[in-house]
Design an enzyme around this catalytic site. Structure first.
Site, PDB file in Angstrom:
ATOM      1  N   GLU A  65     -31.150 -11.308 -31.382  1.00 54.77           N
ATOM      2  CA  GLU A  65     -32.150 -10.842 -30.419  1.00 54.77           C
ATOM      3  C   GLU A  65     -32.412 -11.885 -29.337  1.00 54.77           C
ATOM      4  O   GLU A  65     -32.614 -11.541 -28.165  1.00 54.77           O
ATOM      5  CB  GLU A  65     -33.447 -10.471 -31.132  1.00 54.77           C
ATOM      6  CG  GLU A  65     -33.373  -9.189 -31.942  1.00 54.77           C
ATOM      7  CD  GLU A  65     -33.090  -7.964 -31.084  1.00 54.77           C
ATOM      8  OE1 GLU A  65     -33.541  -7.941 -29.909  1.00 54.77           O
ATOM      9  OE2 GLU A  65     -32.412  -7.041 -31.576  1.00 54.77           O
ATOM     10  N   CYS A  67     -27.781   5.959 -20.866  1.00 58.75           N
ATOM     11  CA  CYS A  67     -28.764   5.940 -19.777  1.00 58.75           C
ATOM     12  C   CYS A  67     -28.635   4.625 -19.019  1.00 58.75           C
ATOM     13  O   CYS A  67     -29.572   3.838 -18.911  1.00 58.75           O
ATOM     14  CB  CYS A  67     -30.179   6.116 -20.350  1.00 58.75           C
ATOM     15  SG  CYS A  67     -31.431   6.491 -19.109  1.00 58.75           S
ATOM     16  N   CYS A 110     -25.582  11.457 -18.187  1.00 62.44           N
ATOM     17  CA  CYS A 110     -26.608  12.423 -18.609  1.00 62.44           C
ATOM     18  C   CYS A 110     -26.032  13.527 -19.496  1.00 62.44           C
ATOM     19  O   CYS A 110     -26.724  14.041 -20.383  1.00 62.44           O
ATOM     20  CB  CYS A 110     -27.284  13.037 -17.390  1.00 62.44           C
ATOM     21  SG  CYS A 110     -28.253  11.848 -16.423  1.00 62.44           S
ATOM     22  N   CYS A 166     -26.384  12.638 -23.149  1.00 53.00           N
ATOM     23  CA  CYS A 166     -27.690  12.169 -23.597  1.00 53.00           C
ATOM     24  C   CYS A 166     -28.332  13.165 -24.559  1.00 53.00           C
ATOM     25  O   CYS A 166     -28.440  14.363 -24.241  1.00 53.00           O
ATOM     26  CB  CYS A 166     -28.613  11.944 -22.402  1.00 53.00           C
ATOM     27  SG  CYS A 166     -30.257  11.381 -22.861  1.00 53.00           S
ATOM     28  N   CYS A 179     -35.708  15.677 -20.161  1.00 52.00           N
ATOM     29  CA  CYS A 179     -35.772  14.476 -19.339  1.00 52.00           C
ATOM     30  C   CYS A 179     -36.210  14.873 -17.936  1.00 52.00           C
ATOM     31  O   CYS A 179     -35.489  15.580 -17.217  1.00 52.00           O
ATOM     32  CB  CYS A 179     -34.420  13.775 -19.287  1.00 52.00           C
ATOM     33  SG  CYS A 179     -34.372  12.371 -18.155  1.00 52.00           S
TER      34      CYS A 179
END
Length: 348
Positions: A36, A188, A195, A198, A204
């Site tokens: 991370e 995205c 799209c 997605c 959306c």
């Protein structure tokens, strides 16, 4: 009726998500935390080889805590944003003494761990519900809910945190956090969103309203200032290069670097401060341009052969140029290492 956002996203993740990232096997708190921190402002493909080298050298928290800071910076060289490496080393020392936190609040007290990073660690390492909001997640939520205020505004941040909280499910915390990060990274995307692939495209608002390209909204950035500097390539007859350690804060903090001066006129003053004397004229060797987050560095690289007889008690380090080019024993800024690889020893 449209299924819940999380249900659709998790279904997509089960089929298309990333399940073979090196920090997922095994997925320990140490490996998750390390990944991370490396992934802050850096893409997965870039991070993977650094992560693998890092855990090969420092397989656990105790090994990292006991390491020399220069060695940590050396393994980090080229990954950028070096404050992350310094904070990582400091945090390892703290955890070696106090233990590994298991809460968002506990992780947030460590150097270099912000709210979203702390939540991602808790969700990924302990599979506990925690709300994340990194850059990928912000983009997904801003488009899905058509948040059309600037991302930098405080009100926008509050709105996005609320949206993230609403959509985070009570279970499958590790999978959900990885899923929404994967969605932002692979579908995205900023410039070329996919799209059609997605799982949450049905509701959306950016897609429905034809506003995907304009969201999220960012304030127009001012042009980056350009700082002009001179880097000094000081080489002796043995093919050794003189390096200075950068201050712990600021650009390239804590790394070994070619001496930096503001003008060529200051170069001889810097030599005198180190007890060095030129054996030939200054020669223009190269030019370096490097973009930082808030400014651009434009540096002329000036080279000279120097006499090393009087530097035993002076600050700085001498390293064989060949060693620095291949497997540097110290942490080097990536642009400086590229220069060294390009020019190699100048001696004849």
């Amino acid at each position: 009726m449209t299924a819940a956002f999380a249900d659709r996203l998790l279904g997509w993740f089960d089929r298309h998500g990333r399940h073979d990232l090196p920090w997922q096997h095994p997925r320990t708190p140490y490996r998750v935390w390390l990944s991370e921190i490396m992934l802050q402002q850096t893409q997965v493909a870039t991070v993977i080889p650094y992560f693998e080298r890092f855990v090969a050298r420092f397989p656990d928290l105790d090994a990292l805590a006991a390491a020399d800071a220069d060695e940590v910076l050396g393994l980090w060289s080229g990954l950028g944003y070096y404050a992350r490496a310094r904070n990582l080393h400091r945090a390892a020392g703290i955890m070696a003494e106090r233990g590994v936190p298991e809460t968002v609040e506990g992780w947030g007290e460590l150097p270099g761990v912000g709210p979203s990073t702390a939540a991602a660690i808790v969700a990924q390492a302990f599979d506990r519900r925690a709300v994340i909001l990194d850059g990928n997640v912000k983009r997904v939520l801003a488009r899905h809910a058509a948040v059309d205020t600037p991302q930098e505004a405080a009100a926008t941040g509050h709105r996005l945190w609320a949206l993230a909280d609403e959509r985070t499910p009570p279970t499958r915390a590790a999978d959900y956090t990885q899923a929404i990060m994967d969605l932002g990274a692979t579908v995205c995307r900023r410039g070329t969103p996919r799209c059609e692939a997605c799982p949450v495209r049905e509701d959306c608002r950016a897609r429905i309203e034809g506003r995907v390209a304009e969201l999220p909204v960012r304030r127009r950035r001012k042009p980056r200032a350009v700082r002009e500097r001179v880097l000094l390539w000081l080489e002796d007859d043995a093919g050794r290069l003189f390096l200075e350690k950068r201050p712990p804060s600021g650009i390239w903090g804590g790394l070994a670097c070619l001496p930096v001066v503001e003008t060529v006129g200051e170069a001889d003053e810097r030599l005198a401060a180190h007890g060095l004397a030129r054996r030939d004229h200054w020669q223009a060797l190269d030019r370096l341009r490097h973009v930082f987050s808030h400014f651009e560095l434009a540096a002329e690289v000036m080279a000279a052969s120097v006499n090393t007889a009087s530097v035993a008690e002076r600050p700085g380090e001498w390293h064989a140029v060949d060693d620095l080019a291949n497997d540097p024993p110290v942490g080097l800024p990536a642009p400086v290492q590229k220069l060294i690889r390009k020019h190699g020893p100048r001696r004849r």
